[in-house]
Design a protein around this motif. Sequence first.
Motif, short mmCIF file in Angstrom:
data_model
loop_
_atom_site.label_atom_id
_atom_site.label_comp_id
_atom_site.label_asym_id
_atom_site.label_seq_id
_atom_site.Cartn_x
_atom_site.Cartn_y
_atom_site.Cartn_z
N LEU A 142 0.84 -1.20 0.00
CA LEU A 142 0.00 0.00 0.00
C LEU A 142 0.88 1.25 0.00
CD1 LEU A 142 -3.00 0.90 0.09
CD2 LEU A 142 -2.68 1.21 2.56
N ALA A 143 0.88 1.96 -1.11
CA ALA A 143 1.72 3.16 -1.26
C ALA A 143 0.87 4.42 -1.20
CB ALA A 143 2.47 3.11 -2.58
N THR A 144 1.51 5.54 -0.89
CA THR A 144 0.89 6.84 -1.06
C THR A 144 1.18 7.30 -2.48
OG1 THR A 144 1.24 7.34 1.28
CG2 THR A 144 0.70 9.18 -0.16
N PHE A 145 0.14 7.44 -3.27
CA PHE A 145 0.23 7.78 -4.68
C PHE A 145 0.04 9.28 -4.82
CE2 PHE A 145 -2.40 8.09 -8.70
CZ PHE A 145 -1.35 7.90 -9.59
N ILE A 146 1.09 9.99 -5.24
CA ILE A 146 1.10 11.46 -5.20
C ILE A 146 1.27 12.03 -6.60
CG2 ILE A 146 2.26 13.48 -4.23
CD1 ILE A 146 3.31 11.58 -1.99
N THR A 147 0.42 13.01 -6.93
CA THR A 147 0.54 13.74 -8.19
C THR A 147 0.36 15.23 -7.94
OG1 THR A 147 -1.83 13.42 -8.65
CG2 THR A 147 -0.31 11.82 -9.61
N TYR A 148 0.85 16.02 -8.88
CA TYR A 148 0.68 17.48 -8.84
C TYR A 148 0.11 17.91 -10.19
CZ TYR A 148 1.80 22.46 -8.53
OH TYR A 148 1.71 23.83 -8.50
N PHE A 149 -1.06 18.54 -10.14
CA PHE A 149 -1.74 18.88 -11.40
C PHE A 149 -2.47 20.21 -11.25
CE2 PHE A 149 -5.51 18.40 -14.28
CZ PHE A 149 -4.82 18.35 -15.47
N GLU A 150 -2.16 21.12 -12.15
CA GLU A 150 -2.82 22.44 -12.20
C GLU A 150 -2.85 23.13 -10.84
OE1 GLU A 150 -6.62 21.90 -14.10
OE2 GLU A 150 -5.71 21.80 -16.10
N GLY A 151 -1.69 23.13 -10.20
CA GLY A 151 -1.53 23.87 -8.94
C GLY A 151 -2.00 23.16 -7.69
N PRO B 198 -10.11 12.04 -8.65
CA PRO B 198 -9.57 13.10 -9.52
C PRO B 198 -8.22 12.75 -10.15
CG PRO B 198 -10.41 14.03 -7.48
CD PRO B 198 -10.45 12.53 -7.31
N GLN B 199 -7.42 11.92 -9.48
CA GLN B 199 -6.12 11.57 -10.03
C GLN B 199 -6.25 10.71 -11.29
OE1 GLN B 199 -4.52 10.29 -6.02
NE2 GLN B 199 -2.64 11.10 -6.91
N ALA B 200 -7.36 10.01 -11.44
CA ALA B 200 -7.54 9.15 -12.61
C ALA B 200 -7.54 9.94 -13.90
CB ALA B 200 -8.83 8.35 -12.48
N SER B 201 -7.98 11.19 -13.85
CA SER B 201 -8.11 12.00 -15.07
C SER B 201 -6.78 12.59 -15.54
CB SER B 201 -9.12 13.13 -14.85
OG SER B 201 -8.66 14.02 -13.85
N HIS B 202 -5.78 12.63 -14.65
CA HIS B 202 -4.52 13.27 -15.06
C HIS B 202 -3.28 12.42 -14.81
CE1 HIS B 202 -4.74 14.73 -10.73
NE2 HIS B 202 -3.52 14.24 -10.77
N LEU B 203 -3.45 11.19 -14.33
CA LEU B 203 -2.27 10.42 -13.90
C LEU B 203 -1.27 10.15 -15.03
CD1 LEU B 203 -2.55 7.11 -14.74
CD2 LEU B 203 -4.33 7.25 -13.02
N SER B 204 -1.74 10.08 -16.28
CA SER B 204 -0.83 9.81 -17.39
C SER B 204 -0.19 11.10 -17.95
CB SER B 204 -1.57 9.09 -18.52
OG SER B 204 -2.60 9.90 -19.05
N GLN B 205 -0.56 12.25 -17.37
CA GLN B 205 -0.07 13.53 -17.88
C GLN B 205 1.03 14.14 -17.02
OE1 GLN B 205 -3.41 16.25 -18.81
NE2 GLN B 205 -4.78 14.52 -18.47
N VAL B 206 1.25 13.61 -15.84
CA VAL B 206 2.16 14.24 -14.89
C VAL B 206 3.13 13.22 -14.31
CG1 VAL B 206 0.48 16.03 -14.26
CG2 VAL B 206 0.54 13.87 -12.98
N PRO B 207 4.25 13.68 -13.73
CA PRO B 207 5.16 12.76 -13.03
C PRO B 207 4.45 12.15 -11.82
CG PRO B 207 6.25 14.85 -13.49
CD PRO B 207 4.80 15.05 -13.78
N ILE B 208 4.85 10.93 -11.49
CA ILE B 208 4.26 10.19 -10.37
C ILE B 208 5.29 10.03 -9.26
CG2 ILE B 208 3.22 8.00 -9.66
CD1 ILE B 208 1.51 9.58 -11.64
N LEU B 209 4.85 10.20 -8.02
CA LEU B 209 5.68 9.90 -6.86
C LEU B 209 4.92 8.89 -5.99
CD1 LEU B 209 8.05 10.26 -4.88
CD2 LEU B 209 6.85 12.25 -3.94
N LEU B 210 5.59 7.79 -5.67
CA LEU B 210 5.01 6.77 -4.80
C LEU B 210 5.87 6.66 -3.55
CD1 LEU B 210 4.35 3.94 -7.41
CD2 LEU B 210 2.71 5.59 -6.52
N HIS B 211 5.19 6.55 -2.41
CA HIS B 211 5.90 6.41 -1.14
C HIS B 211 5.44 5.12 -0.47
CE1 HIS B 211 8.10 7.88 2.40
NE2 HIS B 211 7.13 7.32 3.08
N PHE B 212 6.38 4.16 -0.30
CA PHE B 212 6.10 2.90 0.36
C PHE B 212 6.70 2.93 1.77
CE2 PHE B 212 6.00 1.86 -4.14
CZ PHE B 212 4.92 1.01 -4.24
#
Length: 201
Positions: free
Chosen positions: A24-33, A58-72
């Motif tokens: 179980l990771a923390t799935f982190i994205t940054y999108f439009e501020g 909300p992350q489903a709509s932009h996950l392929s457009q931005v860098p991904i950070l996962l924290h395990f």
Amino acid sequence: MYPSSHYHFENLDFLAQIVKASPLATFITYFEGEIYSTPLPFILKDDTLLAHIDKQNPQASHLSQVPILLHFHLADTYISPQDYSSAQQLPTWNYIKAQVWGKAEILPPTQIVPSLIAQTTSFEGKKENTFILSEDNEKMQRYKNYITAFAVKIEKYEVRLKLSQDKNEADREKALQKMLQNANPNYRELIKNLQMQGIKV
């Protein structure tokens, strides 16, 4: 250098063990501020992490457009100076964690069911009376249209093992025993593997 070199490992085998033990990771994205964060379970296949996400997230709509950070996160514990054998120590916090950076690719609809089956098989493990998710599972077939399956191609990763490596052998053993008090069996297996590879823990 941060993190200190004796806490920082670039070892894909260590990463694989952490993901397997604590998927179980923390799935982190940054999108439009805005920063978005969701707990999601992943499995590791070679240098790619597989997961799925609710399409309403909300992350489903932009996950392929931005860098991904996962924290395990596998394990952590507070270490008091009283936990050590030697004097003149300071309080600290020990932990085993991993961070992964990458790019996500949305999998085609035909890969949703195989991805769900692969994840379930991995999470079930080899216990007795293992649940087997079959392709013709009616509930899965109903719900598969409400999720997005995706793969994260690993571009960079860090495994951070802060286990009092800068202390003497007696203090390292004391710190290890403190961590083991609250650890799950997966953590114990990882420690055994690290010791077999000559890592001082």
